[in-house]
Scaffold this motif. Structure first.
Motif, PDB file in Angstrom:
ATOM      1  N   MET A  53       0.823  -1.202   0.000  1.00 23.08           N
ATOM      2  CA  MET A  53       0.000   0.000   0.000  1.00 23.08           C
ATOM      3  C   MET A  53       0.861   1.257   0.000  1.00 23.08           C
ATOM      4  O   MET A  53       0.459   2.290  -0.541  1.00 23.08           O
ATOM      5  N   ALA A  54       2.049   1.192   0.596  1.00 27.13           N
ATOM      6  CA  ALA A  54       2.976   2.330   0.528  1.00 27.13           C
ATOM      7  C   ALA A  54       3.383   2.587  -0.919  1.00 27.13           C
ATOM      8  O   ALA A  54       3.524   3.741  -1.348  1.00 27.13           O
ATOM      9  N   ILE A  55       3.559   1.509  -1.684  1.00 25.55           N
ATOM     10  CA  ILE A  55       3.854   1.651  -3.111  1.00 25.55           C
ATOM     11  C   ILE A  55       2.673   2.303  -3.827  1.00 25.55           C
ATOM     12  O   ILE A  55       2.845   3.231  -4.626  1.00 25.55           O
ATOM     13  N   ALA A  56       1.464   1.800  -3.534  1.00 22.24           N
ATOM     14  CA  ALA A  56       0.285   2.353  -4.190  1.00 22.24           C
ATOM     15  C   ALA A  56       0.100   3.828  -3.869  1.00 22.24           C
ATOM     16  O   ALA A  56      -0.247   4.634  -4.750  1.00 22.24           O
ATOM     17  N   GLU A  57       0.319   4.196  -2.621  1.00 21.78           N
ATOM     18  CA  GLU A  57       0.168   5.591  -2.223  1.00 21.78           C
ATOM     19  C   GLU A  57       1.222   6.476  -2.882  1.00 21.78           C
ATOM     20  O   GLU A  57       0.969   7.651  -3.176  1.00 21.78           O
ATOM     21  N   ALA A  58       2.389   5.905  -3.153  1.00 18.04           N
ATOM     22  CA  ALA A  58       3.430   6.658  -3.870  1.00 18.04           C
ATOM     23  C   ALA A  58       3.031   6.910  -5.310  1.00 18.04           C
ATOM     24  O   ALA A  58       3.537   7.838  -5.946  1.00 18.04           O
TER      25      ALA A  58
END
Length: 245
Positions: free
Chosen positions: A145-150
């Motif tokens: 999810m950190a990737i998606a938020e980036a």
């Protein structure tokens, strides 16, 4: 007569009660302590948590929104089944959303995004060393999810998060298998390779690594299903004396 402060305190207490029930049932569902198809009776849950049915109902509604329980038309509630027949379609959707969100992260990431991904990758490694399955599935979700938020697209991130949540029970089902496997390992460089590609803004490499990550998830689960069937056995021939008896 109840004053304004008393009403506010009562409402807050109710909210905290519903949150407690939600978090506890969610933990039990994700770890399979509550198996798919288990009925969740509001009266029984009220007795268990020593509270009224209203916060119980509120917690079940939240779990339903997460896709973890099914609220049927006859007002009964069940732990949501795991749809193995639909697994290929699930992986198909996961692959698409994993790849597009990772591609977008490689285009739009900030230095702070990279720091957050790295911290969560380390948290996942620590959960693996502790053999804490719930933390493993949680930190794995948080990393992706950190990737998606980036990637800065909240619509794609939201859909991706829903799929990751649905897959947490599948992950939990085969953690034991992966931990004991001689070929599959949870601790690997996969997460860090993805971070490196995103840091370098290498969109194509990030896409390829995301696809490989999905395929690895698929292959590991299929290996788990095959490993659950043990055909390496023989029947002993009965002794002649036993036959005569």
């Amino acid at each position: 007569m109840m004053d304004g402060n008393s009403k506010a305190e009562k409402k807050q207490a109710k909210g905290l009660g519903a949150r407690h029930v939600y978090e506890e049932l969610r933990r039990e569902i994700l770890t399979l302590a509550l198996e798919p198809g288990t009925p969740l009776d509001e009266t029984t849950l009220s007795q268990r948590f020593s509270m009224s049915r209203s916060p119980i109902r509120e917690a079940l509604v939240r779990l339903s929104a997460d896709g973890l329980v099914e609220m049927l038309s006859n007002r009964s509630t069940l732990v949501a089944p795991i749809d193995l027949a639909g697994f290929p379609r699930y992986v198909e959707a996961l692959d698409f959303l994993q790849r597009i969100n990772t591609r977008l992260a490689a285009r739009h990431r900030s230095d702070r995004d990279i720091e957050r991904m790295t911290g969560l990758a380390k948290a996942f490694d620590e959960a693996c060393r502790e053999n804490d399955y719930l933390a493993m599935s949680a930190t794995n979700r948080d990393f992706h999810m950190a990737i998606a938020e980036a990637g800065k697209n909240p619509y794609l991130a939201r859909s991706y998060g829903q799929l990751l949540d649905e897959g947490r029970r599948i992950l939990h089902m085969h953690f034991d298998y992966i931990q004991s496997s001689k070929t599959d390992r949870l601790l690997s460089s996969d997460h860090y390779d993805m971070i490196d590609a995103i840091r370098d803004r290498d969109v194509e490499k990030a896409d390829l690594l995301a696809h490989d990550h999905t395929r690895q998830f698929h292959d590991r689960f299929m290996n788990f299903l095959r490993a659950r069937y043990d055909d390496d056995f023989t029947f002993e021939k009965p002794l002649s004396s036993s036959i005569r008896a």
